[in-house]
Design a protein around this motif. Sequence first.
Motif, short mmCIF file in Angstrom:
data_model
loop_
_atom_site.label_atom_id
_atom_site.label_comp_id
_atom_site.label_asym_id
_atom_site.label_seq_id
_atom_site.Cartn_x
_atom_site.Cartn_y
_atom_site.Cartn_z
N ILE A 197 0.90 -1.15 0.08
CA ILE A 197 0.09 -0.02 0.12
C ILE A 197 0.98 1.28 -0.15
N ARG A 198 1.90 1.45 0.76
CA ARG A 198 2.92 2.50 0.98
C ARG A 198 3.82 2.55 -0.33
N GLU A 199 4.07 1.46 -0.91
CA GLU A 199 4.92 1.62 -2.12
C GLU A 199 4.04 2.07 -3.30
N ASN A 200 2.70 1.67 -3.39
CA ASN A 200 1.91 2.30 -4.62
C ASN A 200 1.23 3.56 -4.15
N GLY A 201 1.38 4.19 -2.80
CA GLY A 201 0.71 5.42 -2.71
C GLY A 201 -0.59 5.26 -2.52
N LEU A 202 -1.18 4.05 -1.95
CA LEU A 202 -2.68 3.92 -1.76
C LEU A 202 -3.13 4.39 -0.32
N ASN A 203 -4.29 4.48 -0.35
CA ASN A 203 -5.03 4.79 1.00
C ASN A 203 -4.57 3.90 2.06
N GLU A 204 -4.10 4.18 3.32
CA GLU A 204 -3.88 3.26 4.49
C GLU A 204 -5.08 3.05 5.35
N ARG A 205 -6.17 3.41 4.87
CA ARG A 205 -7.55 2.98 5.42
C ARG A 205 -7.75 1.79 4.67
N ALA A 206 -7.90 0.65 5.26
CA ALA A 206 -8.32 -0.74 4.54
C ALA A 206 -9.56 -1.17 4.82
N ALA A 207 -10.23 -1.61 3.73
CA ALA A 207 -11.44 -2.49 4.07
C ALA A 207 -10.95 -3.92 3.70
N VAL A 208 -10.96 -4.76 5.08
CA VAL A 208 -10.36 -5.91 4.96
C VAL A 208 -11.71 -7.02 4.67
N VAL A 209 -11.39 -7.79 3.53
CA VAL A 209 -12.33 -8.83 2.93
C VAL A 209 -11.76 -10.11 3.63
N THR A 210 -12.49 -10.57 4.53
CA THR A 210 -12.32 -11.97 5.25
C THR A 210 -13.72 -12.35 5.93
N ASP A 211 -13.56 -13.48 6.45
CA ASP A 211 -14.87 -13.85 7.22
C ASP A 211 -15.06 -13.11 8.57
N SER A 212 -16.45 -13.05 8.97
CA SER A 212 -16.85 -12.20 10.14
C SER A 212 -16.00 -12.61 11.34
N TYR A 213 -15.77 -13.96 11.66
CA TYR A 213 -15.06 -14.51 12.87
C TYR A 213 -13.55 -14.07 12.84
N HIS A 214 -13.10 -13.81 11.76
CA HIS A 214 -11.71 -13.57 11.57
C HIS A 214 -11.21 -11.73 11.53
N GLN A 215 -12.21 -11.16 11.72
CA GLN A 215 -12.09 -9.78 11.39
C GLN A 215 -11.53 -9.18 12.46
N TYR A 216 -11.66 -9.39 13.95
CA TYR A 216 -10.87 -8.88 14.82
C TYR A 216 -9.65 -9.09 14.95
N ARG A 217 -9.01 -10.49 14.90
CA ARG A 217 -7.76 -10.90 14.51
C ARG A 217 -6.94 -9.87 13.48
N ALA A 218 -7.67 -9.64 12.43
CA ALA A 218 -7.24 -8.96 11.33
C ALA A 218 -7.10 -7.67 11.64
N LYS A 219 -7.96 -7.08 12.37
CA LYS A 219 -7.88 -5.47 12.93
C LYS A 219 -6.67 -5.40 13.89
N LEU A 220 -6.27 -6.48 14.61
CA LEU A 220 -5.11 -6.13 15.56
C LEU A 220 -3.84 -6.30 14.76
N MET A 221 -3.83 -7.18 13.59
CA MET A 221 -2.40 -7.39 12.78
C MET A 221 -2.51 -5.77 11.84
N ALA A 222 -3.62 -5.58 11.29
CA ALA A 222 -3.41 -4.34 10.45
C ALA A 222 -2.96 -3.21 11.49
N GLU A 223 -3.53 -2.94 12.65
CA GLU A 223 -2.96 -2.02 13.27
C GLU A 223 -1.56 -2.06 13.68
N ARG A 224 -0.92 -3.35 14.02
CA ARG A 224 0.39 -3.44 14.14
C ARG A 224 1.26 -3.04 12.73
#
Length: 259
Positions: A197-224
């Motif tokens: 995202i940074r290499e391509n100059g894209l928006n660092e606000r991300a819409a993460v596409v995954t299953d609902s049960y997986h979203q909170y873990r993805a959020k933790l990793m995204a914040e890191r």
Amino acid sequence: MKRFRVMPRRRTALIVSGIAVFLLFCPLLSWVFNLGTWIGEGIGLFLILLGIFLPQVHALLKKVWAKKAGKILLSVFGGILAVGTGFAFVLAVLMLSHAFFTPPVGDETVIVLGCRVRGEEPSKSLKRRIDAAETYLKEHPAATAILSGGQGSDELISEAEAMKRALVSRGIAAERLILEERSTSTEENLAFSASLIRENGLNERAAVVTDSYHQYRAKLMAERAGLKARAYNAKTPLFVFPTYFLRDLLGVAATIVFG
């Protein structure tokens, strides 16, 4: 006399609850075999056995409690159990709230998290994520997507490549799709995607596409990884949701406790 009347009710309630939990996680019903399946089955069997042998368990605990060391042991065990149950409940609430109450607003960079590929064909779980990504990308024609997932030892192509092929075949322009083909875990999915995202100059606000049960873990990793993540859910069938939810709850707990 009161104990005699109450005990059968407790035994029945435990046995019925155990059977319900056992069936809820039964792999023959969902055809899902993972850590969540076996732990759920174990909880169900434990409740059934506890119900069957409740009088004996009650008598044993009474004997242990009669001793000073027994009181200390049972008090410590009860405290650990209470804290663990409370911790699991809080995590479950967080997982559900972050799955359903942080929808994207439309200007995010899409990150599609990979899932197993069978040969060159996406698994059912990955197909659901591809479906969700297709919907989002068609609703937001200016959005760019990072397709994130490496190639496992039993996969003929990377998960990212499998997603790209499917999306291009559905009319999504290849120019809108950036492949991330090195990752082997959720943490790497988000970390490597953040770099792209940074290499391509894209928006660092991300819409993460995954299953609902997986979203909170993805959020933790995204914040890191320095991203601001919002959830865009793939449709997870209800009959497989409990198993995957329990497995991911354990993953989230491990992430928080062990880093």
